[in-house]
Design a protein around this motif. Sequence first.
Motif, PDB file in Angstrom:
ATOM      1  N   PHE A  64       0.824  -1.210   0.000  1.00  0.00           N
ATOM      2  CA  PHE A  64       0.000   0.000   0.000  1.00  0.00           C
ATOM      3  C   PHE A  64       0.858   1.259   0.000  1.00  0.00           C
ATOM      4  CE2 PHE A  64      -3.294  -2.799   2.217  1.00  0.00           C
ATOM      5  CZ  PHE A  64      -3.870  -3.149   0.993  1.00  0.00           C
ATOM      6  N   MET A  65       1.942   1.253   0.747  1.00  0.00           N
ATOM      7  CA  MET A  65       2.819   2.428   0.766  1.00  0.00           C
ATOM      8  C   MET A  65       3.565   2.572  -0.558  1.00  0.00           C
ATOM      9  SD  MET A  65       2.143   4.026   3.390  1.00  0.00           S
ATOM     10  CE  MET A  65       3.329   5.303   3.070  1.00  0.00           C
ATOM     11  N   ALA A  66       3.981   1.474  -1.154  1.00  0.00           N
ATOM     12  CA  ALA A  66       4.672   1.549  -2.441  1.00  0.00           C
ATOM     13  C   ALA A  66       3.733   2.060  -3.532  1.00  0.00           C
ATOM     14  CB  ALA A  66       5.236   0.176  -2.826  1.00  0.00           C
ATOM     15  N   VAL A  67       2.482   1.637  -3.510  1.00  0.00           N
ATOM     16  CA  VAL A  67       1.518   2.128  -4.500  1.00  0.00           C
ATOM     17  C   VAL A  67       1.247   3.615  -4.270  1.00  0.00           C
ATOM     18  CG1 VAL A  67      -0.881   1.944  -5.284  1.00  0.00           C
ATOM     19  CG2 VAL A  67       0.500  -0.101  -5.002  1.00  0.00           C
ATOM     20  N   ALA A  68       1.164   4.046  -3.018  1.00  0.00           N
ATOM     21  CA  ALA A  68       0.997   5.476  -2.740  1.00  0.00           C
ATOM     22  C   ALA A  68       2.185   6.261  -3.293  1.00  0.00           C
ATOM     23  CB  ALA A  68       0.835   5.709  -1.240  1.00  0.00           C
ATOM     24  N   ALA A 140      -2.455  -4.437  -5.470  1.00  0.00           N
ATOM     25  CA  ALA A 140      -1.588  -5.585  -5.754  1.00  0.00           C
ATOM     26  C   ALA A 140      -1.247  -5.652  -7.241  1.00  0.00           C
ATOM     27  CB  ALA A 140      -2.272  -6.872  -5.311  1.00  0.00           C
ATOM     28  N   PHE A 141      -2.224  -5.438  -8.110  1.00  0.00           N
ATOM     29  CA  PHE A 141      -1.972  -5.511  -9.552  1.00  0.00           C
ATOM     30  C   PHE A 141      -1.028  -4.416 -10.011  1.00  0.00           C
ATOM     31  CE2 PHE A 141      -6.488  -7.385  -9.928  1.00  0.00           C
ATOM     32  CZ  PHE A 141      -6.028  -8.618  -9.507  1.00  0.00           C
ATOM     33  N   VAL A 142      -1.213  -3.210  -9.476  1.00  0.00           N
ATOM     34  CA  VAL A 142      -0.337  -2.094  -9.870  1.00  0.00           C
ATOM     35  C   VAL A 142       1.100  -2.384  -9.447  1.00  0.00           C
ATOM     36  CG1 VAL A 142       0.225   0.321  -9.338  1.00  0.00           C
ATOM     37  CG2 VAL A 142      -2.102  -0.312  -9.959  1.00  0.00           C
ATOM     38  N   LEU A 143       1.286  -2.837  -8.212  1.00  0.00           N
ATOM     39  CA  LEU A 143       2.652  -3.053  -7.738  1.00  0.00           C
ATOM     40  C   LEU A 143       3.320  -4.236  -8.430  1.00  0.00           C
ATOM     41  CD1 LEU A 143       4.671  -1.788  -5.771  1.00  0.00           C
ATOM     42  CD2 LEU A 143       4.246  -3.763  -4.348  1.00  0.00           C
ATOM     43  N   VAL A 144       2.602  -5.316  -8.640  1.00  0.00           N
ATOM     44  CA  VAL A 144       3.193  -6.469  -9.320  1.00  0.00           C
ATOM     45  C   VAL A 144       3.563  -6.093 -10.749  1.00  0.00           C
ATOM     46  CG1 VAL A 144       2.651  -8.765 -10.221  1.00  0.00           C
ATOM     47  CG2 VAL A 144       2.173  -8.235  -7.854  1.00  0.00           C
ATOM     48  N   SER A 145       2.711  -5.333 -11.431  1.00  0.00           N
ATOM     49  CA  SER A 145       3.037  -4.885 -12.792  1.00  0.00           C
ATOM     50  C   SER A 145       4.269  -4.003 -12.790  1.00  0.00           C
ATOM     51  CB  SER A 145       1.850  -4.119 -13.390  1.00  0.00           C
ATOM     52  OG  SER A 145       0.713  -4.922 -13.444  1.00  0.00           O
ATOM     53  N   TRP A 146       4.361  -3.110 -11.814  1.00  0.00           N
ATOM     54  CA  TRP A 146       5.517  -2.224 -11.728  1.00  0.00           C
ATOM     55  C   TRP A 146       6.794  -3.020 -11.450  1.00  0.00           C
ATOM     56  CZ3 TRP A 146       8.633  -0.875  -7.456  1.00  0.00           C
ATOM     57  CH2 TRP A 146       9.504   0.185  -7.686  1.00  0.00           C
ATOM     58  N   LEU A 147       6.721  -4.013 -10.557  1.00  0.00           N
ATOM     59  CA  LEU A 147       7.894  -4.830 -10.263  1.00  0.00           C
ATOM     60  C   LEU A 147       8.383  -5.587 -11.492  1.00  0.00           C
ATOM     61  CD1 LEU A 147       7.016  -6.306  -6.770  1.00  0.00           C
ATOM     62  CD2 LEU A 147       8.916  -4.800  -7.306  1.00  0.00           C
ATOM     63  N   VAL A 148       7.454  -6.146 -12.246  1.00  0.00           N
ATOM     64  CA  VAL A 148       7.845  -6.885 -13.441  1.00  0.00           C
ATOM     65  C   VAL A 148       8.473  -5.940 -14.459  1.00  0.00           C
ATOM     66  CG1 VAL A 148       6.923  -8.160 -15.418  1.00  0.00           C
ATOM     67  CG2 VAL A 148       6.187  -8.743 -13.122  1.00  0.00           C
ATOM     68  N   ALA A 149       7.892  -4.762 -14.628  1.00  0.00           N
ATOM     69  CA  ALA A 149       8.409  -3.815 -15.624  1.00  0.00           C
ATOM     70  C   ALA A 149       9.754  -3.230 -15.212  1.00  0.00           C
ATOM     71  CB  ALA A 149       7.399  -2.688 -15.849  1.00  0.00           C
ATOM     72  N   GLN A 150       9.940  -2.914 -13.936  1.00  0.00           N
ATOM     73  CA  GLN A 150      11.155  -2.238 -13.500  1.00  0.00           C
ATOM     74  C   GLN A 150      12.308  -3.187 -13.213  1.00  0.00           C
ATOM     75  OE1 GLN A 150      11.794   1.085 -13.309  1.00  0.00           O
ATOM     76  NE2 GLN A 150       9.839   1.263 -14.366  1.00  0.00           N
ATOM     77  N   ALA A 151      12.011  -4.303 -12.578  1.00  0.00           N
ATOM     78  CA  ALA A 151      13.087  -5.198 -12.146  1.00  0.00           C
ATOM     79  C   ALA A 151      13.356  -6.309 -13.148  1.00  0.00           C
ATOM     80  CB  ALA A 151      12.752  -5.804 -10.788  1.00  0.00           C
ATOM     81  N   GLY A 152      12.463  -6.514 -14.099  1.00  0.00           N
ATOM     82  CA  GLY A 152      12.660  -7.571 -15.067  1.00  0.00           C
ATOM     83  C   GLY A 152      12.455  -8.954 -14.484  1.00  0.00           C
ATOM     84  N   LEU A 153      11.763  -9.033 -13.362  1.00  0.00           N
ATOM     85  CA  LEU A 153      11.514 -10.327 -12.750  1.00  0.00           C
ATOM     86  C   LEU A 153      10.509 -11.103 -13.593  1.00  0.00           C
ATOM     87  CD1 LEU A 153      11.209  -9.169  -9.054  1.00  0.00           C
ATOM     88  CD2 LEU A 153      13.158 -10.255 -10.121  1.00  0.00           C
ATOM     89  N   LEU A 154      10.747 -12.371 -13.757  1.00  0.00           N
ATOM     90  CA  LEU A 154       9.878 -13.189 -14.590  1.00  0.00           C
ATOM     91  C   LEU A 154       8.595 -13.569 -13.865  1.00  0.00           C
ATOM     92  CD1 LEU A 154       9.484 -14.745 -17.209  1.00  0.00           C
ATOM     93  CD2 LEU A 154      10.689 -16.656 -16.169  1.00  0.00           C
ATOM     94  N   PHE A 155       8.683 -13.848 -12.591  1.00  0.00           N
ATOM     95  CA  PHE A 155       7.535 -14.323 -11.831  1.00  0.00           C
ATOM     96  C   PHE A 155       7.467 -13.567 -10.512  1.00  0.00           C
ATOM     97  CE2 PHE A 155       5.623 -17.272  -8.759  1.00  0.00           C
ATOM     98  CZ  PHE A 155       4.407 -17.482  -9.386  1.00  0.00           C
ATOM     99  N   VAL A 156       6.405 -12.834 -10.306  1.00  0.00           N
ATOM    100  CA  VAL A 156       6.212 -12.079  -9.072  1.00  0.00           C
ATOM    101  C   VAL A 156       4.813 -12.359  -8.565  1.00  0.00           C
ATOM    102  CG1 VAL A 156       6.126  -9.783  -8.045  1.00  0.00           C
ATOM    103  CG2 VAL A 156       7.751 -10.247  -9.857  1.00  0.00           C
TER     104      VAL A 156
END
Length: 167
Positions: A64-68, A140-156
């Motif tokens: 929640f804080m990361a999305v804010a 949750a969807f916003v943060l997981v999408s951001w993590l995949v886009a920024q960190a290049g993680l395959l599975f989050v």
Amino acid sequence: IYPLVIGFAYLLSSEVSPSIWFFYLVFKLQVFYAAYNNFDTSSTGVAYSMGPSFVTYHEAGGVFMAVAWLLYAMRGHLKTIWRKAVHGDRDVNDDREPLSYRFAFFGAIVAIIGLYLWMTLAAQIQPIMALGLLAGALCAFVLVSWLVAQAGLLFVTQTYSAAHLMT
């Protein structure tokens, strides 16, 4: 020692890898502290949780804080989308986007309202519970999408669900 994690960390960027190790150690310290103080660690989180449920609540607070923070960092771009979608500003060019800003904006509004109506009318969920479920899921969807886009993680994935938090 997990050789798979060591190999995975080797392939990550140098900004992401130390934070993964740091928060893994924080997680282990929390579990150790809970066991040492006889906390109830019998219940686990949902999804791919590795530990007791109180750790998933920490993760949810971080989400929640990361999305804010993300929304704050995106405020300029969100104003641009608002100007194009609502006011039809001709200075904003969205030709290179997969969808026009207007279609994406109003499509998201219609989809969220549709989900809310389905949850309250068809599924008989209390209105405040439906709002909480939608807000938690969108975070949750916003943060997981951001993590995949920024960190290049395959599975989050996250170790909680919005329904788990609401109950």
